[in-house]
Design a protein around this motif. Structure first.
Motif, mmCIF file in Angstrom:
data_model
loop_
_atom_site.group_PDB
_atom_site.id
_atom_site.type_symbol
_atom_site.label_atom_id
_atom_site.label_comp_id
_atom_site.label_asym_id
_atom_site.label_seq_id
_atom_site.Cartn_x
_atom_site.Cartn_y
_atom_site.Cartn_z
ATOM 1 N N GLN A 15 12.216 28.777 -36.205
ATOM 2 C CA GLN A 15 12.197 29.895 -35.258
ATOM 3 C C GLN A 15 12.702 31.205 -35.852
ATOM 4 O O GLN A 15 12.190 32.267 -35.526
ATOM 5 C CB GLN A 15 13.037 29.527 -34.031
ATOM 6 C CG GLN A 15 12.452 28.358 -33.259
ATOM 7 C CD GLN A 15 13.298 27.939 -32.077
ATOM 8 O OE1 GLN A 15 13.260 26.787 -31.683
ATOM 9 N NE2 GLN A 15 14.060 28.842 -31.504
ATOM 10 N N TYR A 51 0.810 31.212 -30.438
ATOM 11 C CA TYR A 51 1.962 31.493 -29.588
ATOM 12 C C TYR A 51 1.631 31.324 -28.101
ATOM 13 O O TYR A 51 2.491 31.000 -27.303
ATOM 14 C CB TYR A 51 2.477 32.912 -29.834
ATOM 15 C CG TYR A 51 3.431 33.012 -30.998
ATOM 16 C CD1 TYR A 51 3.537 31.992 -31.930
ATOM 17 C CD2 TYR A 51 4.242 34.126 -31.155
ATOM 18 C CE1 TYR A 51 4.401 32.077 -32.995
ATOM 19 C CE2 TYR A 51 5.122 34.220 -32.220
ATOM 20 C CZ TYR A 51 5.199 33.200 -33.140
ATOM 21 O OH TYR A 51 6.072 33.294 -34.175
ATOM 22 N N ARG A 97 17.355 31.078 -26.634
ATOM 23 C CA ARG A 97 16.509 30.102 -27.311
ATOM 24 C C ARG A 97 16.040 30.568 -28.684
ATOM 25 O O ARG A 97 15.258 29.885 -29.344
ATOM 26 C CB ARG A 97 15.305 29.769 -26.421
ATOM 27 C CG ARG A 97 15.737 29.160 -25.102
ATOM 28 C CD ARG A 97 14.576 28.734 -24.249
ATOM 29 N NE ARG A 97 15.051 28.199 -22.974
ATOM 30 C CZ ARG A 97 14.488 27.215 -22.309
ATOM 31 N NH1 ARG A 97 13.405 26.660 -22.765
ATOM 32 N NH2 ARG A 97 14.990 26.782 -21.169
ATOM 33 N N THR A 98 16.474 31.761 -29.111
ATOM 34 C CA THR A 98 16.096 32.312 -30.422
ATOM 35 C C THR A 98 14.589 32.321 -30.603
ATOM 36 O O THR A 98 14.064 31.954 -31.647
ATOM 37 C CB THR A 98 16.752 31.507 -31.568
ATOM 38 O OG1 THR A 98 18.018 31.019 -31.159
ATOM 39 C CG2 THR A 98 16.930 32.383 -32.793
ATOM 40 N N LEU A 99 13.888 32.740 -29.566
ATOM 41 C CA LEU A 99 12.431 32.792 -29.638
ATOM 42 C C LEU A 99 11.954 34.139 -29.106
ATOM 43 O O LEU A 99 12.638 34.767 -28.297
ATOM 44 C CB LEU A 99 11.823 31.673 -28.786
ATOM 45 C CG LEU A 99 11.848 30.278 -29.409
ATOM 46 C CD1 LEU A 99 11.549 29.215 -28.369
ATOM 47 C CD2 LEU A 99 10.853 30.180 -30.549
ATOM 48 N N PRO A 100 10.792 34.583 -29.563
ATOM 49 C CA PRO A 100 10.284 35.856 -29.051
ATOM 50 C C PRO A 100 10.029 35.784 -27.551
ATOM 51 O O PRO A 100 9.638 34.734 -27.028
ATOM 52 C CB PRO A 100 8.966 36.041 -29.804
ATOM 53 C CG PRO A 100 9.016 35.114 -30.947
ATOM 54 C CD PRO A 100 9.891 33.977 -30.542
ATOM 55 N N GLY A 105 8.191 36.130 -24.125
ATOM 56 C CA GLY A 105 6.811 36.124 -23.633
ATOM 57 C C GLY A 105 5.874 35.116 -24.255
ATOM 58 O O GLY A 105 4.714 35.040 -23.865
ATOM 59 N N ILE A 106 6.339 34.323 -25.231
ATOM 60 C CA ILE A 106 5.422 33.327 -25.800
ATOM 61 C C ILE A 106 5.515 32.028 -24.995
ATOM 62 O O ILE A 106 6.442 31.817 -24.227
ATOM 63 C CB ILE A 106 5.735 33.033 -27.282
ATOM 64 C CG1 ILE A 106 7.094 32.321 -27.414
ATOM 65 C CG2 ILE A 106 5.675 34.292 -28.105
ATOM 66 C CD1 ILE A 106 7.301 31.690 -28.743
ATOM 67 N N ASP A 107 4.526 31.162 -25.181
ATOM 68 C CA ASP A 107 4.596 29.843 -24.558
ATOM 69 C C ASP A 107 5.557 28.987 -25.387
ATOM 70 O O ASP A 107 5.289 28.713 -26.555
ATOM 71 C CB ASP A 107 3.211 29.172 -24.542
ATOM 72 C CG ASP A 107 2.237 29.916 -23.647
ATOM 73 O OD1 ASP A 107 2.681 30.793 -22.895
ATOM 74 O OD2 ASP A 107 1.040 29.606 -23.710
ATOM 75 N N GLN A 108 6.650 28.580 -24.777
ATOM 76 C CA GLN A 108 7.646 27.860 -25.550
ATOM 77 C C GLN A 108 7.385 26.370 -25.507
ATOM 78 O O GLN A 108 7.345 25.762 -24.451
ATOM 79 C CB GLN A 108 9.041 28.177 -25.018
ATOM 80 C CG GLN A 108 9.375 29.646 -25.218
ATOM 81 C CD GLN A 108 10.822 29.962 -24.983
ATOM 82 O OE1 GLN A 108 11.545 29.181 -24.380
ATOM 83 N NE2 GLN A 108 11.253 31.093 -25.461
#
Lengths: 228, 442
Positions: A142, A218, B188-191, B193-196
């Protein structure tokens, strides 16, 4: 410097001593001898101490390390530096699979080779490997940086998010949604700093290729179904 | 001479019923499977298919409102230096911040604390809302490791290693981008708006022997103080329980097919796993075969709704139960007072399950700041506490009727089954007989 001989002292005593360190304590340097492949050596340390481990360790050495500087004068088993938060871990020999898995911060330096799944699900850790890394490394990574001076195995960076991968040698194959990207000046600078922090002086940033996410997966779309 | 042809009534296919046809049309139009929250909606053999045998002559009942019937439970007595003691054998299951709003997490903490039980974090890390309001908090160690850090590990009262979940054994989650607020993205250390995609397996171990070493690591990090739970989805309960015990678990959490989730594929929820009722006896058998029943505690979850369900799960051998969906309903999920809003979303105040879309009118499964205001954490917490206490009272009532002075003294002998299926799954006799079909290996 306090020394723990794991041939005679239980692992529990070592880890409890390391966990009990509080600000103002005098002993901030430790030595561990005869680790003999013990698992979870120096796991969960959360103080700015220096720990030298003379020999090879088993699973999860330095797991969730926070602030400590740990040096393994030998090889490390699976999951060295698992979920590390900060500090530094150096492995003088080789590391087994999933080195630095899910790591959130800090620096993991492997002076030998790392096995498969190096940096899997990494979340901000920096990993520098002088040798080669195995297959599926940086799977679902990530954030953070994975630097490899040697070669990378199959499916590098599969399902990568925003982590960056720099490889000097050959890449056997790239995983889904991982692509080679341009090395711009900011990446040269970043890589230069990482190599310097890792104490590597015989490699130049310009010799590396950069890999990252194509960001095409994504958001789900049925026309990309073959990639899943 | 002419004959009158009477009109015929159109016949709908039982195979291609209206729901099935609507799903085919939706798949054709959108190109993606249905993702939703909650648990299985299909009818499955469940606790309703069992009945208690109250005492008469052969058993002697206890006096209601007079004679004590204990409900406390100690979890983590095998290895942990600091096991947890709950006043009631009902815990709050892991539900993530991100999936749930902050006020909803706070309400769960408040309610559980009043009732004397624990709450559990979830995929997304620990929030101040729940740590601050939960007297006892179980910290989940999940495959995704979102928000995982050692400080929170040390702040927890127990650690739950999530290997599987009843709604989706073997599956990961899918949190669609519209629900990823700035705060959720940061945790969550994620961008944004993306589908996680939550991982389906732990990235740094690959089997039961690795799990044993992972448990050792977590114990070492937390100085062997905290109970280690291992949560599995109900699919192969005998072997999964046995391997969790072998790996060193203090507590096994077994989540049956009616267990909920924040978001996953409809086909997963409805077609993978085993009914909760079918999971308990094989798990208890594994514990008994290893001589570990009541030494390694068993928490059962998945569709627990009332004190009868609690009592039945305990009678079949569980030490405690866990509730998720029911707790959300108690704090206001799918509440009829938001009927108009649910209808505006094309659903009802009973069937709403698109929790991943972040539009929950009740303000519970959302990150929308305006919708969140609809949750009053104090009042909602009080409602949850009331509900938990009612369930405990109901279980006590049944236990007393069976002559037990502690709910843990309930036993399979106190039960009979209404259907052959339930009889076989729960391994209690079909009502009026001494027949248990299918007794044998797993």
């Amino acid at each position: 410097m306090p020394t723990f001989d794991l041939a005679v002292t239980p692992l529990r005593d070592l880890n409890q001593t390391l966990h009990d360190i509080v600000q103002g304590d005098n002993d901030l340097q430790f030595e561990v001898v005869n680790p003999r492949g013990h698992h979870a050596v120096a796991a969960g340390v959360h103080a700015p101490v220096s720990i030298d481990i003379r020999g090879s360790v088993g699973y999860y050495c330095g797991g969730m390390n926070d602030e400590a500087v740990i040096t393994v004068h030998g090889s490390a088993g699976p999951g060295v530096g698992e979920n590390m938060v900060s500090g530094r871990i150096t492995v003088k020999g080789d590391a087994s699979q999933y080195a630095g898995a899910t790591g959130c911060g800090g620096l993991l330096v492997i002076e030998g080779n790392a096995s498969s799944r190096c940096g899997i699900s990494m979340k901000g850790i920096d990993i520098v490997v002088r040798g080669n890394i195995g297959h599926m490394s940086a799977f679902m990574a990530q954030a953070g940086n994975l630097v490899v001076l040697g070669d990378a195995g199959e499916a590098l960076g599969d399902s990568l998010y925003e982590a960056r991968i720099f490889v000097r040698g050959k890449v056997q194959s790239l995983g889904a949604d991982c692509i080679e990207k341009e090395m711009r000046s900011e990446h040269i600078e970043l890589l230069g700093r990482l190599l310097e922090k890792a104490g590597i002086t015989d490699a130049r940033p310009e010799e590396f290729s950069r890999y990252g996410s194509a960001r095409k997966l994504y958001s789900f779309h049925v026309d990309n179904a073959d990639a899943y | 001479m002419s004959y009158h042809n009477p009109p015929t009534k159109p016949r709908l296919s039982a195979t291609f019923d209206e729901y099935t046809m609507s799903e085919i049309r939706r798949a054709a139009a959108t190109g993606i499977y249905d993702i939703r929250g909650g648990g299985a909606k299909r009818k499955l053999p469940h606790f309703d298919d069992l009945l208690f045998l109250g005492a008469s002559i052969s058993r002697y009942p206890l006096e209601g409102y007079r004679e004590k019937c204990g409900t406390n439970v100690v979890l983590g007595s095998r290895f942990a230096k600091k096991p947890i003691e709950l006043k009631i054998p009902i815990t709050i299951a892991g539900m993530s911040f991100g999936s749930l709003s902050g006020p909803a997490k706070e309400a769960l903490g408040r309610g559980a604390t009043i009732a004397g039980t624990s709450t559990t974090t979830g995929d997304g890390g620990m929030t101040e809302e729940e740590r601050g309001h939960s007297q006892l908090l179980v910290y989940q160690y999940l495959p995704s490791r979102y928000g995982m850090n050692p400080k929170d590990l040390r702040r927890a009262d127990a650690i739950e290693i999530v290997v599987g979940q009843g709604a989706k054994p073997g599956g990961g989650g899918m949190l669609l981008g519209q629900k990823i607020s700035d705060r959720v993205a940061e945790m969550r250390t994620l961008p944004k708006g993306i589908d996680q995609r939550s991982a389906s397996r732990h990235p740094d171990w690959t089997g039961p022997d690795d799990l044993e070493i992972k448990i050792l690591e977590l114990r070492e990090i937390t100085n062997w103080e905290k109970p280690i739970y291992v949560k599995v989805g109900g699919a192969r309960p005998y072997y999964d329980t046995a391997l969790a015990v072998k790996a060193g678990a203090d507590v096994v959490v077994l989540d049956g097919m009616q267990g909920g989730t924040a978001a996953t594929q409809e086909v997963f929820i409805e077609h993978v796993g085993m009914p909760t009722l079918a999971c308990i006896r094989p798990a208890v058998q594994a514990l008994q075969d290893l001589g570990m029943h009541r030494k390694v505690q068993l928490i059962v979850s998945g569709g627990i709704r009332n004190g009868a369900d609690v009592a039945k799960a305990l009678a079949l051998g569980a030490d405690a139960v866990s509730i998720g969906t029911a707790a959300l309903i108690a704090i206001g999920e799918n509440d009829p007072r938001w009927t108009a809003d649910y209808e505006a979303l094309g659903t009802t105040a009973a069937a709403y399950d698109d929790w991943h879309e972040g539009k929950d009118p009740a303000g519970i499964t959302t990150q929308d700041p305006e919708l969140m205001k609809r949750v009053d954490p104090v009042a909602a917490g009080r409602r949850l506490a009331n509900y938990l206490k009612v369930m405990a009272l109901e279980a006590q009532t049944i236990a007393r009727a069976c002559g037990k002075n502690h709910v843990h003294n309930l036993e399979p002998e106190d039960l009979c089954a209404l259907t052959i299926e339930a009889s076989a799954m729960a391994q209690v006799p079909l009502a009026g007989t001494n027949w248990i079909p299918g007794k044998g290996g797993y």
